[in-house]
Write an enzyme that holds these catalytic residues in place. Sequence first.
Site, PDB file in Angstrom:
ATOM      1  N   GLU A 129      43.085  84.937  45.955  1.00 20.72           N
ATOM      2  CA  GLU A 129      42.756  86.196  46.629  1.00 20.72           C
ATOM      3  C   GLU A 129      41.331  86.124  47.181  1.00 20.72           C
ATOM      4  OE1 GLU A 129      43.548  90.489  45.179  1.00 20.72           O
ATOM      5  OE2 GLU A 129      41.368  90.274  45.116  1.00 20.72           O
TER       6      GLU A 129
ATOM      7  N   ALA B 290      53.816 102.830  47.170  1.00 16.81           N
ATOM      8  CA  ALA B 290      53.961 101.494  47.753  1.00 16.81           C
ATOM      9  C   ALA B 290      55.412 101.227  48.166  1.00 16.81           C
ATOM     10  CB  ALA B 290      53.488 100.449  46.751  1.00 16.81           C
TER      11      ALA B 290
ATOM     12  N   GLY C  30      47.319 101.773  47.111  1.00 18.73           N
ATOM     13  CA  GLY C  30      45.859 101.837  47.271  1.00 18.73           C
ATOM     14  C   GLY C  30      45.260 102.841  46.300  1.00 18.73           C
TER      15      GLY C  30
HETATM   16  P1  FAD Z   1      52.667 102.327  43.422  1.00 19.19           P
HETATM   17  O1  FAD Z   1      53.609 101.240  43.099  1.00 19.19           O
HETATM   18  O2  FAD Z   1      53.001 103.261  44.532  1.00 19.19           O
HETATM   19  O3  FAD Z   1      52.418 103.180  42.106  1.00 19.19           O
HETATM   20  C1  FAD Z   1      51.485 104.256  42.129  1.00 19.19           C
HETATM   21  C2  FAD Z   1      51.643 105.107  40.894  1.00 19.19           C
HETATM   22  O4  FAD Z   1      52.895 105.760  40.908  1.00 19.19           O
HETATM   23  C3  FAD Z   1      51.590 104.274  39.623  1.00 19.19           C
HETATM   24  O5  FAD Z   1      50.934 105.020  38.628  1.00 19.19           O
HETATM   25  C4  FAD Z   1      53.047 104.086  39.273  1.00 19.19           C
HETATM   26  O6  FAD Z   1      53.242 103.851  37.908  1.00 19.19           O
HETATM   27  C5  FAD Z   1      53.638 105.422  39.755  1.00 19.19           C
HETATM   28  N1  FAD Z   1      55.052 105.245  40.177  1.00 19.19           N
HETATM   29  C6  FAD Z   1      55.478 104.687  41.337  1.00 19.19           C
HETATM   30  N2  FAD Z   1      56.832 104.683  41.378  1.00 19.19           N
HETATM   31  C7  FAD Z   1      57.244 105.238  40.217  1.00 19.19           C
HETATM   32  C8  FAD Z   1      58.530 105.515  39.643  1.00 19.19           C
HETATM   33  N3  FAD Z   1      59.646 105.208  40.275  1.00 19.19           N
HETATM   34  N4  FAD Z   1      58.573 106.118  38.434  1.00 19.19           N
HETATM   35  C9  FAD Z   1      57.454 106.422  37.771  1.00 19.19           C
HETATM   36  N5  FAD Z   1      56.203 106.189  38.246  1.00 19.19           N
HETATM   37  C10 FAD Z   1      56.104 105.607  39.450  1.00 19.19           C
HETATM   38  N6  FAD Z   1      43.907  98.292  46.295  1.00 19.19           N
HETATM   39  C11 FAD Z   1      43.315  98.388  47.524  1.00 19.19           C
HETATM   40  O7  FAD Z   1      42.825  99.461  47.899  1.00 19.19           O
HETATM   41  N7  FAD Z   1      43.277  97.294  48.377  1.00 19.19           N
HETATM   42  C12 FAD Z   1      43.803  96.092  48.041  1.00 19.19           C
HETATM   43  O8  FAD Z   1      43.757  95.144  48.820  1.00 19.19           O
HETATM   44  C13 FAD Z   1      44.422  95.954  46.752  1.00 19.19           C
HETATM   45  N8  FAD Z   1      44.996  94.783  46.352  1.00 19.19           N
HETATM   46  C14 FAD Z   1      45.651  94.718  45.159  1.00 19.19           C
HETATM   47  C15 FAD Z   1      46.310  93.497  44.806  1.00 19.19           C
HETATM   48  C16 FAD Z   1      46.988  93.403  43.587  1.00 19.19           C
HETATM   49  C17 FAD Z   1      47.707  92.107  43.247  1.00 19.19           C
HETATM   50  C18 FAD Z   1      46.997  94.516  42.690  1.00 19.19           C
HETATM   51  C19 FAD Z   1      47.701  94.391  41.367  1.00 19.19           C
HETATM   52  C20 FAD Z   1      46.359  95.703  43.031  1.00 19.19           C
HETATM   53  C21 FAD Z   1      45.688  95.825  44.260  1.00 19.19           C
HETATM   54  N9  FAD Z   1      45.071  97.018  44.648  1.00 19.19           N
HETATM   55  C22 FAD Z   1      44.458  97.120  45.890  1.00 19.19           C
HETATM   56  C23 FAD Z   1      45.030  98.175  43.735  1.00 19.19           C
HETATM   57  C24 FAD Z   1      46.198  99.146  43.951  1.00 19.19           C
HETATM   58  O9  FAD Z   1      46.147  99.700  45.245  1.00 19.19           O
HETATM   59  C25 FAD Z   1      46.081 100.238  42.895  1.00 19.19           C
HETATM   60  O10 FAD Z   1      46.307  99.702  41.630  1.00 19.19           O
HETATM   61  C26 FAD Z   1      46.861 101.524  43.108  1.00 19.19           C
HETATM   62  O11 FAD Z   1      46.355 102.510  42.208  1.00 19.19           O
HETATM   63  C27 FAD Z   1      48.372 101.424  42.836  1.00 19.19           C
HETATM   64  O12 FAD Z   1      48.970 100.716  43.835  1.00 19.19           O
HETATM   65  P2  FAD Z   1      50.532 100.301  43.716  1.00 19.19           P
HETATM   66  O13 FAD Z   1      50.831  99.603  44.966  1.00 19.19           O
HETATM   67  O14 FAD Z   1      50.807  99.656  42.434  1.00 19.19           O
HETATM   68  O15 FAD Z   1      51.193 101.798  43.729  1.00 19.19           O
END
Ligand code: FAD
Length: 312
Positions: free
Chosen positions: A19, A129, A110
């Site tokens: 990364e 996401a 995000g």
């Molecule tokens: P989601 O999957 O949408 O989840 C968000 C929240 O909703 C979580 O609490 C999840 O548990 C809950 N949720 C979603 N669906 C359900 C469901 N069906 N039932 C119950 N709960 C649910 N951030 C940045 O700003 N820029 C980056 O470039 C970036 N890169 C990253 C790369 C990696 C590999 C990782 C692991 C994280 C990265 N992040 C980045 C951080 C990320 O954006 C945050 O952790 C953010 O808070 C959650 O993103 P997510 O895509 O996991 O969200």
Amino acid sequence: MSTASLYRAPGERPTISFELYPPRTPKGEVSLQRTVLDLAQIGPDYFSVTYGASGATRQTSRDLICSILRDTPVTPIAHLTCVGASEADLTEYVSELLDEGVRDFLALRGDPPAGQEDWQPHPEGLTRASQLVALLRTVVAARLGPADPVSISVAAYPGGDYGPDGQAVVDPSDVAALLEKQDAGADFAITQVFFDPAHYAELVSAARAGGVRIPIIPGLIPLTDPKRLRRLEELTGVRVPEQLLDSLDSAESPDEAYQRGLTASVDLIDGVLAAGAPGLHLYTFNSSKAALDLLDRAGLAPTVALGGTAPQ
Ligand code: FAD
């Protein structure tokens, strides 16, 4: 080669990927160019390029992705987030990246921008996401059709919690979110940092029990810098083991601390590979040294055998 295809027919070795984040200063830009070339020398399977909160790094992320496409044989994955963007904004940005030749995305919700406590979606934007994965699939189908495949990865969370019996436990809502992202069309997941292979093993086990079939790639940081580990704990909420921090803090020299950190990192790598990890994604913080030293120590850094062809 698309990143999803790397995991469809797993090879004899784990994938290796790094990364990077877009540079924040002209000096950072110069040193990042060196880092990219140094890392590309070992032929990694892909680089992933982060995307700042609210699209603050939209241009610099895109520039870095384009320079990887132009200057190296390594596939870049473009991170995308839902923060501060309408569906139309996201569609436009994705279309621009597709036009640049990008075929690999990491779809994220995000984090809220600095200073904002709660997650607030854009009034015409997305809240999860999984919705971004679905939007990506729609935009790609409209622009490229089925003949030009695109890979979509997503985030997964091993966390750092333990149950009363000392067993590693993972948050069921993170497994539910992962299933939702898979169902929307995600090809594989990359994890947030963690420090105990038992958390990775537990996440994979809970995900499989919950119907998640996509590969889950552990995201690892070289455990060589106690200051960075403490900062990461603040940012992610994942607790860094006291024992690791004590070991680094009590070293008699920075070099001894570094060597101890490498040893702890190799143990973590051995643990996740023993748990069946199909690859290793290293958070480099835009520095090649610790990542390359770690792969070397772990016996995973040949110069041409990894991934694509190493540059001559
Ligand atoms: P989601 O999957 O949408 O989840 C968000 C929240 O909703 C979580 O609490 C999840 O548990 C809950 N949720 C979603 N669906 C359900 C469901 N069906 N039932 C119950 N709960 C649910 N951030 C940045 O700003 N820029 C980056 O470039 C970036 N890169 C990253 C790369 C990696 C590999 C990782 C692991 C994280 C990265 N992040 C980045 C951080 C990320 O954006 C945050 O952790 C953010 O808070 C959650 O993103 P997510 O895509 O996991 O969200």
